[in-house]
Design an enzyme around this catalytic site. Structure first.
Site, PDB file in Angstrom:
ATOM      1  CG  HIS A 292      34.835  41.107  49.038  1.00  0.00           C
ATOM      2  ND1 HIS A 292      35.285  42.102  48.391  1.00  0.00           N
ATOM      3  CD2 HIS A 292      35.405  40.418  47.957  1.00  0.00           C
ATOM      4  CE1 HIS A 292      35.685  42.299  47.414  1.00  0.00           C
ATOM      5  NE2 HIS A 292      35.761  40.942  46.766  1.00  0.00           N
TER       6      HIS A 292
ATOM      7  CG  HIS B 109      34.733  36.627  44.178  1.00  0.00           C
ATOM      8  ND1 HIS B 109      34.321  37.843  43.151  1.00  0.00           N
ATOM      9  CD2 HIS B 109      35.671  37.456  45.001  1.00  0.00           C
ATOM     10  CE1 HIS B 109      34.899  38.983  43.243  1.00  0.00           C
ATOM     11  NE2 HIS B 109      35.821  38.746  44.516  1.00  0.00           N
ATOM     12  CG  LEU B 110      29.098  32.704  46.483  1.00  0.00           C
ATOM     13  CD1 LEU B 110      27.871  32.504  46.947  1.00  0.00           C
ATOM     14  CD2 LEU B 110      30.290  31.916  47.350  1.00  0.00           C
TER      15      LEU B 110
ATOM     16  CE  LYS C 210      33.912  45.701  44.449  1.00  0.00           C
ATOM     17  NZ  LYS C 210      34.500  44.349  44.918  1.00  0.00           N
TER      18      LYS C 210
ATOM     19  CG  HIS D 177      39.040  46.018  42.774  1.00  0.00           C
ATOM     20  ND1 HIS D 177      39.386  44.908  43.091  1.00  0.00           N
ATOM     21  CD2 HIS D 177      40.210  46.809  42.238  1.00  0.00           C
ATOM     22  CE1 HIS D 177      40.618  44.980  42.820  1.00  0.00           C
ATOM     23  NE2 HIS D 177      41.245  45.780  42.286  1.00  0.00           N
TER      24      HIS D 177
ATOM     25  CG  HIS E 102      39.959  43.422  47.823  1.00  0.00           C
ATOM     26  ND1 HIS E 102      40.219  44.668  47.486  1.00  0.00           N
ATOM     27  CD2 HIS E 102      39.335  42.777  46.997  1.00  0.00           C
ATOM     28  CE1 HIS E 102      39.691  44.859  46.155  1.00  0.00           C
ATOM     29  NE2 HIS E 102      39.161  43.882  45.993  1.00  0.00           N
TER      30      HIS E 102
ATOM     31  CG  ASP F  18      39.057  39.139  47.059  1.00  0.00           C
ATOM     32  OD1 ASP F  18      37.828  38.877  46.507  1.00  0.00           O
ATOM     33  OD2 ASP F  18      39.968  39.651  46.848  1.00  0.00           O
TER      34      ASP F  18
ATOM     35  CB  ALA G 175      44.059  38.226  39.863  1.00  0.00           C
TER      36      ALA G 175
HETATM   37  N1  LIG Z   1      40.533  39.475  44.215  1.00  0.00           N
HETATM   38  C1  LIG Z   1      40.912  39.036  43.047  1.00  0.00           C
HETATM   39  O1  LIG Z   1      42.304  38.733  42.832  1.00  0.00           O
HETATM   40  N2  LIG Z   1      40.146  38.284  42.090  1.00  0.00           N
HETATM   41  C2  LIG Z   1      38.807  38.574  42.127  1.00  0.00           C
HETATM   42  C3  LIG Z   1      38.187  39.918  41.904  1.00  0.00           C
HETATM   43  C4  LIG Z   1      38.478  41.100  42.926  1.00  0.00           C
HETATM   44  O2  LIG Z   1      37.702  40.961  43.992  1.00  0.00           O
HETATM   45  O3  LIG Z   1      39.202  42.160  42.673  1.00  0.00           O
HETATM   46  C5  LIG Z   1      37.964  37.525  41.511  1.00  0.00           C
HETATM   47  O4  LIG Z   1      36.792  37.586  41.089  1.00  0.00           O
HETATM   48  O5  LIG Z   1      38.463  36.560  40.715  1.00  0.00           O
HETATM   49 ZN   LIG Z   2      36.928  40.222  45.390  1.00  0.00          ZN
HETATM   50 ZN   LIG Z   3      38.255  43.467  43.858  1.00  0.00          ZN
END
Ligand SMILES: NC(=O)N[C@@H](CC(=O)O)C(=O)O
Ligand SMILES: [Zn+2]
Ligand SMILES: [Zn+2]
Length: 357
Positions: A27, A29-30, A112, A149, A187, A260, A276
């Protein structure tokens, strides 16, 4: 006494090395565009594969957008051997045909479910879970995983309870309705989630982040508000942190590594209404090693980081290894992120472990 044990532990483990099968990140985010060169470098430093989250602007909702995103990731120059595993972003309108097409591409491994409005870039997410039942049906049929999520979005529900309420009011029903759909609750942050996953059938698993193992809400809120610890689902009280540590270090195949890692530019975090997401890809396995060592469970790290994820996804385990050495290093105050910068977890402080060639 505790101090003595700590000293003894430190003495025992200094200059220690730990060799494990190459891990994967299930998991991450790039993001997109000019930040890819930075996020792709970090994720591919030693991760073999990574499940790439599709919450772009606009989101990767169809096979073409997922595949072209994959091309941009590959063009950003990952370390040789790294494989991005793509994910479709479910909307109210995702069709069973799109699921079959994504599966047939050979590059899309999961879809997702973001409840609309639950987290960063989730506005195009699902407004009512029943809207995606036809898509979930097709996923169950073709063997595509559902990643969730797991938080409700109802503004009357306290933010610290949103995961628990999601499990009770939404997740239990999805699991019952699709008995052979592989589901990953992403997560997880609560004892409630740990218990749900433990008692669910084998087709239900969960990822756990390094920051939810290392921190609880006191780290974010006591003695000043620290925006770089703010992520969703939000850090909970320490009994929940302990339940996550126990689950991750238990040796249960239902819990595996998903960082994450979610970069946001420094000024978007240090703001009146901050975004976030926590950045951990600069030191993912190193942070997990700290958490596992603190729990006296370094011997459980390899299963969690390198075995249970691929086993659950039905993919082969990586064949080669990485070696971590216990040798402290100082984390920079920030890293470049395209033409901005990102403040990572543990910025300016030390991490005990590093990955050596
Ligand atoms: N985890 C987070 O707080 N943020 C993630 C989104 C997510 O995974 O819920 C994001 O894309 O910034
Ligand atoms: Zn995430
Ligand atoms: Zn998430």
């Amino acid at each position: 006494m505790i101090g003595q044990i700590q000293q003894w532990k430190t003495a025992m483990t200094s200059n220690q090395t730990l060799t494990i099968t190459r891990p994967d990140d299930w998991h991450v985010h790039l993001r997109d565009g000019d930040v890819l060169k930075d996020t792709v470098r970090d994720i591919s430093r030693y991760m073999g594969r990574a499940i790439i989250m599709p919450n772009l602007v606009p989101p990767a909702t169809c096979t073409e957008t997922a595949l072209s995103y994959r091309d941009r990731i590959m063009a950003a120059g990952p370390k040789a051997g790294f494989e991005p595993l793509m994910v479709l972003y479910l909307t109210d309108n995702t069709t069973p045909e799109e699921i079959r097409k994504a599966k047939a591409s050979g590059h899309v491994f999961a879809a997702k479910l973001y409840p609309a409005g639950a987290t960063t870039n989730s506005d195009s997410g699902v407004t009512d879970i029943e809207n995606v039942y036809p898509a979930l049906e097709a996923m169950q049929e073709v063997g595509m995983l559902l990643l969730i999520h797991g938080e409700v979005t109802d503004s009357s529900i306290d933010i610290f309870d949103r995961e628990k309420v999601f499990i009770e009011t939404k997740l239990a029903k999805i699991v019952d309705t699709f008995p052979s759909l592989k589901i990953v609750l992403e997560h997880i942050t609560t004892k409630d989630a740990v218990e749900f996953v433990q008692s669910a059938p084998d087709n239900v698993a969960a990822t756990i982040t390094a920051h939810h193992l290392l921190y609880n809400r006191n780290h974010m809120l006591a003695g000043g508000i620290r925006p770089h610890y703010y992520c969703l689902p939000i850090l909970k009280r320490n009994i929940h942190q302990q339940a996550l540590i126990d689950a991750a270090t238990s040796g249960s195949k239902k819990f595996f590594l998903g960082t994450d890692s979610a970069p946001h530019a420094k000024d978007k975090k240090e703001a009146a209404c901050g975004c976030a997401g926590a950045y951990t890809a600069h030191a993912a396995i190193e942070l997990y090693a700290e958490a596992f060592e603190d729990a006296g469970a370094l011997d459980k790290l390899e299963g969690f980081a390198s075995f249970f994820g691929p086993d659950f996804y039905g993919l082969p385990r990586n064949q080669d290894t990485i070696t971590l050495q216990k040798s402290a290093w100082q984390v920079p105050e920030s890293y470049p992120l395209g033409d901005t910068n990102v403040v990572p977890i543990k910025a300016g402080s030390t991490i005990d472990w590093q990955v050596v060639e």
